[in-house]
Design an enzyme around this catalytic site. Sequence first.
Site, mmCIF file in Angstrom:
data_model
loop_
_atom_site.group_PDB
_atom_site.id
_atom_site.type_symbol
_atom_site.label_atom_id
_atom_site.label_comp_id
_atom_site.label_asym_id
_atom_site.label_seq_id
_atom_site.Cartn_x
_atom_site.Cartn_y
_atom_site.Cartn_z
ATOM 1 C CB VAL A 138 19.181 70.853 -26.509
ATOM 2 C CG1 VAL A 138 20.230 69.958 -27.134
ATOM 3 C CG2 VAL A 138 19.564 71.192 -25.072
ATOM 4 C CG ASP A 287 17.745 70.642 -12.481
ATOM 5 O OD1 ASP A 287 16.671 70.383 -11.902
ATOM 6 O OD2 ASP A 287 17.792 71.296 -13.537
#
Length: 553
Positions: A138, A287
Amino acid sequence: MLRVSQALRLVHINIVLLRHGLDEVVTATRLFRPLRFLLYLAPWHWFRRDLPPYPVRVRLALEQLGPIFIKFGQILSTRVDLLPPELAVELAKLQDRVPPFGGAEARALIEKAWGRPVEEVLAEFQEQPLASASIAQVHAGRLRDGREIIVKVLRPGIEKTIRRDVDLLFAFARLVQRYFPEGRRLRPVEVVQEYEKTIFDELNLQREAANASQLRRNFRHSEDLYIPEVHWDWTRANVMVMERIYGTPVSQVATLKEQGISMRRLGTRGVEIFFTQVFRDNFFHADMHPGNIFVEPSGRYISVDFGIVGTLTKEDQRYLAENLLAFFHRDYRRVAELHLESGWVPQGTRVEEFESAIRTVCEPIFEKPLSEISFGAFLVNLFQTARRFDMEIQPQLVLLEKTLLNIEGLGRQLYPELDLWTTAKPYMERWMRDQISLRTLVRRSAENWPALVERLPELPGALTRLVDHLDRQTYTHPHSPASNIDAVAKQLQRNNRRTTSALAAVGLTGCATALLLLPQPAHSPPLLVPAAAVTLLATSLALVWRALIVPAR
């Protein structure tokens, strides 16, 4: 048999483990156990260099082995109640501190996906990644209108890497299913197929963006959970652009306490969010490790990384809810019956015997204070007992169980006295009551209303043809000897009852049609006429069922 490429990958895995001083992991496997004595003859055993602590070696080995192994380490890292603390802390670094790839390479991938230079889209782009995980990393940036965003980009060549290890998992699963005594019950090939679907879905960032949008809609006005906004104009299969969020990582418990956030409320809120996603929305974030969860100063959760989500069928939802409630109430008979009804254990299983086995496992556990009961340990004990009864693994529930274990592990990091059972019980009871409430009946009727109205004009004609058919059956029967007169009489009686049921169904269907077509009376409740029509149609369908299928006694 293993292909040459898979055998080489297996050799590579063992070399990595040996290189990091994890000889005991290699020699613990049945394949290499007879060769354990060779370790003492190996040169690296005589001249072993100084190695980092064991937890560090485990983390480094998992990082080197690739995404699937890193995912495994992330799952383990949430179970501080089952792992040594120092190992759990080290594995937690796998959540967002995997070694990154180059920022220039990330920029090139983004520009290729967009078909233009980054500067034409963004006012600012930081090549140094904010976080790096097993599948993507990211970067921070800013749109030209001033909004802060993050750009998530897939690792180059990641699909090929994952395909190699998934193929190896399939090879092992087939060997287990073929040669291992419990291979059929464990259904390893189906479990790997489920995992394959999950992991490859995670490689499509447009799918992840769609998951994020769905979760954002589900919790749009929630005070418990915030989902950042997706910027669809610049989202592609390997690049996703999303609103940048600010919050404290949920793993930084000391910082959260300094902000005055109640750890107890935070722990129970996480459990409530999970059950809301599973039962209210039937769409859950699967997740939820600490690297994907942040907390606002107000105590509201912020969730990111939506590559893995789960859903259940209505049947699995109901059976799961009923099973949990039966466990909460220690109704082991009902637990045994539900496992038989759902087909999770073979139909020939004796309910009394299965009930007794479940009671033997559960009673010692439930005698402890609820806050001391580990759901993970409970599941392990339960599955060990179920082995005796040939209980099959349910691949569609594996993702849910893994997520629930993550939630419990995370909750107990925040609040060690977290009582998962007491937190979940009222929610489950409320959900079960809602399933049989009048409001739910009206809602489901409204959902099915368009299809019902579409077929309604055809019902009178269909039922009339049914009556004619049954009438012909009533008066035309084969010539029978005197010994069969009773059987013929019973057949005639059965046909007459069916004819009567069909005629009643025609009448009720006509009444329902009239209710829908005639003007609604003034000042009547808005749902009164549709509800009455649905009731008449339901009764009509029940009579049709009796006429066609249920034999007269």
